[in-house]
Design a protein around this motif. Structure first.
Motif, PDB file in Angstrom:
ATOM      1  N   ALA A 260       0.820  -1.221   0.000  1.00 45.02           N
ATOM      2  CA  ALA A 260       0.000   0.000   0.000  1.00 45.02           C
ATOM      3  C   ALA A 260       0.851   1.268   0.000  1.00 45.02           C
ATOM      4  O   ALA A 260       0.312   2.357   0.192  1.00 45.02           O
ATOM      5  CB  ALA A 260      -0.930  -0.002   1.206  1.00 45.02           C
TER       6      ALA A 260
ATOM      7  N   PRO B 230       2.456   4.354  -1.360  1.00 41.99           N
ATOM      8  CA  PRO B 230       2.251   5.156  -2.573  1.00 41.99           C
ATOM      9  C   PRO B 230       3.543   5.545  -3.273  1.00 41.99           C
ATOM     10  O   PRO B 230       3.546   5.793  -4.471  1.00 41.99           O
ATOM     11  CB  PRO B 230       1.504   6.396  -2.066  1.00 41.99           C
TER      12      PRO B 230
ATOM     13  N   ARG C  82       8.040   1.620  -8.707  1.00 42.94           N
ATOM     14  CA  ARG C  82       7.062   1.008  -9.611  1.00 42.94           C
ATOM     15  C   ARG C  82       7.553  -0.321 -10.188  1.00 42.94           C
ATOM     16  O   ARG C  82       6.780  -1.257 -10.337  1.00 42.94           O
ATOM     17  CB  ARG C  82       6.728   1.999 -10.740  1.00 42.94           C
TER      18      ARG C  82
ATOM     19  N   LEU D 114      -4.082  -3.850  -3.372  1.00 42.65           N
ATOM     20  CA  LEU D 114      -3.952  -2.626  -2.586  1.00 42.65           C
ATOM     21  C   LEU D 114      -2.997  -1.575  -3.138  1.00 42.65           C
ATOM     22  O   LEU D 114      -3.054  -0.425  -2.704  1.00 42.65           O
ATOM     23  CB  LEU D 114      -3.518  -2.985  -1.157  1.00 42.65           C
ATOM     24  N   SER D 115      -2.127  -1.929  -4.055  1.00 44.44           N
ATOM     25  CA  SER D 115      -1.133  -0.938  -4.474  1.00 44.44           C
ATOM     26  C   SER D 115      -1.764   0.190  -5.278  1.00 44.44           C
ATOM     27  O   SER D 115      -2.406  -0.047  -6.301  1.00 44.44           O
ATOM     28  CB  SER D 115      -0.022  -1.577  -5.301  1.00 44.44           C
ATOM     29  N   PRO D 116      -1.560   1.454  -4.849  1.00 41.93           N
ATOM     30  CA  PRO D 116      -2.099   2.590  -5.616  1.00 41.93           C
ATOM     31  C   PRO D 116      -1.298   2.859  -6.887  1.00 41.93           C
ATOM     32  O   PRO D 116      -1.712   3.666  -7.711  1.00 41.93           O
ATOM     33  CB  PRO D 116      -1.974   3.758  -4.622  1.00 41.93           C
TER      34      PRO D 116
ATOM     35  N   THR E 165      -1.896   0.847 -12.444  1.00 44.29           N
ATOM     36  CA  THR E 165      -2.862   1.569 -13.266  1.00 44.29           C
ATOM     37  C   THR E 165      -3.876   0.601 -13.848  1.00 44.29           C
ATOM     38  O   THR E 165      -3.709  -0.622 -13.782  1.00 44.29           O
ATOM     39  CB  THR E 165      -2.139   2.293 -14.414  1.00 44.29           C
TER      40      THR E 165
ATOM     41  N   ARG F 282      -9.936  -6.547  -6.222  1.00 44.50           N
ATOM     42  CA  ARG F 282      -9.427  -5.193  -5.976  1.00 44.50           C
ATOM     43  C   ARG F 282     -10.593  -4.219  -5.826  1.00 44.50           C
ATOM     44  O   ARG F 282     -11.563  -4.262  -6.589  1.00 44.50           O
ATOM     45  CB  ARG F 282      -8.527  -4.768  -7.132  1.00 44.50           C
TER      46      ARG F 282
END
Length: 398
Positions: free
Chosen positions: A133, A135, A139, A160-162, A165, A188
């Motif tokens: 999680a 932010p 990447r 959960l990863s913001p 995309t 998700r």
């Protein structure tokens, strides 16, 4: 007199403990933030896994010690290094990219990247848990972990990863490393309509079941209608649909036709049901609980055959109950005629739930081609139309 444990030993005493002290003393020394980098590197090669793990967890351990421990034979030690370095991932990446002279930053980043690809699932899972999680997580690490074949690693990141995309998620659905990847995407939060359509398009039953259980997923109404029809032979989907927080009146009417008996009470308790539908469902619930008015055996047997996927039994029962040759039923199936199959169920004295199963499980019709009941749960064809369909089936095929 023994030295107090709260006071770090002197350098010479520490060297002696590192070489000849008992395991407990070496563990304590390895965990001390004030232990010198030289001794921590020495202890990173200790014969005791407990000592090496203490060094791995020590924030004061130098990059050389971490690099050594990242290749440790014990995955628990490697996991301890990963648990310590993962929260520093953004800083380590920035140091590795910003200054070629920062050899220690580069070494730390390389160590973490190596652990993210470790052979042991538990090591990769520790890093995923720390980064899932975050932010500002790197990447490239997030994409690597999301594409892991082990769900203990990939699922927390996918859910959960913001940083992931919609394009990243669509790529995972289109070419999943393992089938369970699609199920992880389906869980998700706040999935878009495009992602929902992509998941439904995979025809993966487990993933679609997870999608139906995801109350925040934006499933198009037409798509949901089709899934409700297919749920007639999939109990797991029915359970998720009954619990789904928002369903249209049309969806609720269709679900009332196909839901299994043990799920009726949950469906009947939904506050948004139309009064007439709620009353009908409540009567069915009461009949089931009291066993005063059991469902007709023919309908029950037909539904059980549909749930088993036993098409031969469905054909035989439909022919016997409708008093037509089995060949007439087989012809309706071969023609994939929704009207003919509905008419046969009507002729057989079966209800619309069976007509829905006849179309989906026996006729294998796509959801868009099915004949559904109207608001009053009535037959979708007139009596004259259904009689005409029965007559057509009686005419020998050319």
């Amino acid at each position: 007199m023994p030295r107090p444990t709260s006071t770090p030993p002197g350098y010479e005493d520490a060297k002696r403990l590192a070489r000849t002290g008992g395991e407990a003393a070496r563990v304590a020394l390895a965990a001390q933030p004030g232990t010198t980098p030289e001794l921590l590197v020495f202890l990173a090669a200790d014969g005791s896994a407990a000592v090496r793990a203490a060094v791995a967890a020590n924030a004061a351990a130098p990059a050389r010690a971490d690099r050594l421990l990242a290749g440790d034979a014990d995955p628990r030690v490697r996991a301890a290094v990963g648990r310590k370095l993962a929260p520093q991932a953004p800083q380590l990446e920035a140091r590795a990219r910003a200054a070629a002279q920062d050899r220690l930053g580069l070494l730390g980043w390389q160590t973490l990247c190596g652990l993210a690809g470790d052979a042991a699932e538990q090591v990769r899972a520790v890093i995923a848990e720390e980064l899932k999680a975050m932010p500002e997580a790197p990447r490239e690490l997030i994409l690597q972990l999301a594409g892991d074949a082990a769900m203990a690693v990939a699922e927390p990141v996918i859910r959960l990863s913001p940083l992931l995309t919609e394009a990243d998620l669509l790529a995972l659905v289109a070419a999943p490393p393992v089938p369970a990847t699609v199920t992880a995407v389906a869980r998700r939060p706040a999935l878009s309509e495009a992602l929902c359509e992509a998941i439904v398009g995979t025809a993966d039953e487990a993933a679609i079941g997870a999608l139906l259980g995801n109350g925040s997923a934006s499933i198009r109404e037409q798509t949901l209608d089709g899934l409700i029809v297919q749920a007639a032979t999939r109990l797991a989907w029915q359970e998720e649909l009954v619990r789904r927080p928002s369903l249209s009146p049309r969806a609720l009417r269709a679900l009332a036709l196909c839901v299994a008996g043990h799920l009726l009470e949950g469906l009947a308790a939904r506050p948004e049901l139309e009064p007439g539908l709620a009353a009908r469902l409540q009567r069915r619930v009461e009949a089931r609980l009291t066993a005063a008015a059991p469902e007709p055996p023919a309908e029950q047997h037909f539904e059980e055959a549909a749930m088993r996927g036993d098409q031969a039994a469905m054909v035989a029962m439909l022919a016997a109950q409708a008093a037509v040759p089995a060949g007439a039923v087989e012809r309706a199936v071969r023609l994939r005629s929704a009207k003919a199959l509905v008419a046969l169920c009507w002729q057989a004295g079966l209800g619309m739930r069976c007509a829905l199963l006849a179309q989906s499980a026996l006729g294998q019709l796509p959801p868009a081609a099915l004949l559904l009941p109207g608001p009053d749960n009535g037959w979708p064809l007139t009596t004259a139309e259904m009689l005409w369909q029965i007559e057509l089936l009686a005419v020998p095929a050319a």
